[in-house]
Scaffold this motif. Structure first.
Motif, PDB file in Angstrom:
ATOM      1  N   SER A   1       0.855  -1.192   0.000  1.00 44.56           N
ATOM      2  CA  SER A   1       0.000   0.000   0.000  1.00 44.56           C
ATOM      3  C   SER A   1       0.884   1.232   0.000  1.00 44.56           C
ATOM      4  O   SER A   1       2.026   1.194   0.473  1.00 44.56           O
ATOM      5  CB  SER A   1      -0.943   0.020   1.211  1.00 44.56           C
TER       6      SER A   1
ATOM      7  N   VAL B   1      -0.271   5.204   0.554  1.00 42.18           N
ATOM      8  CA  VAL B   1      -1.350   6.186   0.695  1.00 42.18           C
ATOM      9  C   VAL B   1      -0.747   7.560   0.986  1.00 42.18           C
ATOM     10  O   VAL B   1       0.209   7.675   1.754  1.00 42.18           O
ATOM     11  CB  VAL B   1      -2.311   5.783   1.834  1.00 42.18           C
TER      12      VAL B   1
ATOM     13  N   GLU C   1      -5.906   3.535   6.338  1.00 43.71           N
ATOM     14  CA  GLU C   1      -6.117   3.186   4.925  1.00 43.71           C
ATOM     15  C   GLU C   1      -4.961   2.340   4.406  1.00 43.71           C
ATOM     16  O   GLU C   1      -5.168   1.392   3.641  1.00 43.71           O
ATOM     17  CB  GLU C   1      -6.273   4.455   4.080  1.00 43.71           C
ATOM     18  N   ALA C   2      -3.737   2.680   4.812  1.00 49.25           N
ATOM     19  CA  ALA C   2      -2.573   1.913   4.375  1.00 49.25           C
ATOM     20  C   ALA C   2      -2.637   0.479   4.894  1.00 49.25           C
ATOM     21  O   ALA C   2      -2.350  -0.484   4.167  1.00 49.25           O
ATOM     22  CB  ALA C   2      -1.282   2.591   4.851  1.00 49.25           C
TER      23      ALA C   2
ATOM     24  N   THR D   1      -5.382  -1.182   5.818  1.00 47.08           N
ATOM     25  CA  THR D   1      -6.506  -1.872   5.175  1.00 47.08           C
ATOM     26  C   THR D   1      -6.157  -2.309   3.759  1.00 47.08           C
ATOM     27  O   THR D   1      -6.422  -3.452   3.363  1.00 47.08           O
ATOM     28  CB  THR D   1      -7.747  -0.948   5.150  1.00 47.08           C
ATOM     29  N   LYS D   2      -5.551  -1.402   2.980  1.00 43.24           N
ATOM     30  CA  LYS D   2      -5.190  -1.745   1.603  1.00 43.24           C
ATOM     31  C   LYS D   2      -4.151  -2.854   1.540  1.00 43.24           C
ATOM     32  O   LYS D   2      -4.145  -3.672   0.615  1.00 43.24           O
ATOM     33  CB  LYS D   2      -4.669  -0.503   0.875  1.00 43.24           C
ATOM     34  N   ALA D   3      -3.257  -2.879   2.519  1.00 40.26           N
ATOM     35  CA  ALA D   3      -2.208  -3.899   2.535  1.00 40.26           C
ATOM     36  C   ALA D   3      -2.735  -5.261   2.955  1.00 40.26           C
ATOM     37  O   ALA D   3      -2.110  -6.289   2.693  1.00 40.26           O
ATOM     38  CB  ALA D   3      -1.077  -3.471   3.463  1.00 40.26           C
ATOM     39  N   GLY D   4      -3.879  -5.277   3.615  1.00 37.35           N
ATOM     40  CA  GLY D   4      -4.452  -6.539   4.087  1.00 37.35           C
ATOM     41  C   GLY D   4      -3.675  -7.173   5.222  1.00 37.35           C
ATOM     42  O   GLY D   4      -3.621  -8.399   5.342  1.00 37.35           O
TER      43      GLY D   4
END
Length: 366
Positions: A47, A49, A80-81, A83-86
């Motif tokens: 990610s 962000v 957000e970073a 979450t996007k990275a999982g």
């Protein structure tokens, strides 16, 4: 992002995947990114962000206001970073943050976030030199082997080459940085700061047709930009300058904002190409790596490419995801350092406005 074949390195191939969070906030960009070093030696950007503090046209960004922006957006950007990275914060091996150089108040606000996360999740801290972050991400993305690095941003202008575990500065600005020069000029002609002054100057320059004389100041391996800024500002009061509707009968005599943008770019970039070529000749390199926010400029890349091609060389550059200040570059440099055994104790987790590129021990390279 596939791994690149390079010369042997003190950095061993990971015995397991390593994860790092990088936090950047040295100027008006707040960034958070998560990177993974895999067991096969490859690197993956999970990610990246970023949120930018944008001021009205004609205004710069003040340290206090920029720091407040970072504080307000830090939680959102980090979440957000993640979450996007999982991944979760518990999966991280370390938390990396920009130690410097940069603007004091914004640096401090991001260092505070890094320290807080480190304490909350019991993760080691790694302080990162902002300039080295740009270089290491540029090397990883482009695959450049041993390039001369042109580092051009709002606060820095340096020509750099690597030697003996240190990035050596061959030349630099003697006064203001090229990005600062462009930003201040954009304010004079009232260009928008959205998405950035430099980008808007680049677009205006494409419409320019007249090259007006400006000071060309190279001093050995160094350059000076304050004089050229003063000179180009002087054209604003010239009776031939027009920023509105022109009298067609005098069209050949007028100087437009686009002409000034074109002239400023051509002159400043020619100076940068000259000192970069001199460094290439000195170390015998045929590679140029352009990093930093101004490195996104396509005209700069084109001019540098012409020079490199004439020398039988090649230019490496990245797009705005990695050129403009971002968290992933801090994660990359920080994770390289962490894997060599470096950690920043909480008592030393400060930041500094002046942190020279050549002060860093680049332990992960031979």
């Amino acid at each position: 992002m596939p791994g690149r074949h390079r010369k042997p390195s003190p950095l061993k191939v990971p015995d397991r995947p390593y994860l790092a969070l990088g936090l950047e906030g040295s100027a008006n960009k707040l960034g958070a990114g998560i990177i993974r070093h895999d067991k096969d030696g490859s690197t993956s950007v999970l990610s990246n962000v970023r949120h930018t503090y944008i001021t009205p046209p004609g205004e710069g960004f003040l340290p206090r206001d920029t720091a407040q922006h970072h504080k307000e957006w830090a939680l959102t950007v980090v979440q957000e970073a993640i979450t996007k990275a999982g991944v979760s914060m518990h999966d991280l091996d370390c938390i990396c943050y920009t130690k410097g150089p940069g603007m004091g108040a914004p640096l401090q606000s991001v260092a505070l976030v890094a320290r807080t996360l480190s304490l909350l999740f019991d993760k080691p801290l790694v302080g990162v030199n902002h300039c080295v972050g740009h270089i290491e991400m540029g090397r990883e993305v482009t695959g450049a082997q041993n390039p001369v690095v042109l580092y051009v941003s709002g606060g820095n202008t340096q020509v750099i080459a690597y030697s003996r575990q240190c990035y050596r500065i061959f030349g630099e600005t003697l006064d203001i940085a090229v990005g600062n020069c462009l930003d201040r000029f954009a304010r004079v002609i009232n260009l928008s700061n959205d998405p950035s002054p430099g980008y808007n100057i680049e677009q205006e320059a494409k419409k320019g047709k007249r090259l007006v004389p400006l000071p060309y100041t190279t001093k050995g391996m160094d350059i000076s930009l304050s004089g050229i800024l003063t000179s180009v500002e002087g054209y604003i009061s010239d009776k031939r300058y027009h920023d509105g509707v022109h009298d067609e009968t005098k069209k050949d005599d007028i100087i437009t904002p686009a002409d000034l943008c074109f002239s400023l770019q051509e002159t400043v970039f020619a100076m940068l190409v000259e000192i970069t070529e001199r460094a290439m000749a000195h170390i015998g390199s045929k590679e140029v790596l352009i990093v930093g926010g101004v490195g996104c400029n396509e005209r700069l890349q084109e001019m540098m490419g012409i020079m490199a091609q004439e020398r039988g060389g090649q230019v490496f550059a990245t797009d705005e995801r990695f050129c403009i200040d971002n968290g992933i570059m801090i994660a990359q440099a920080g994770l390289l350092s962490y894997r060599m055994g470096h950690k920043t104790p909480m008592s030393e987790s400060t930041c500094t406005q002046r942190f020279r590129t050549d002060e860093v021990h680049v332990a992960w390279r031979l």
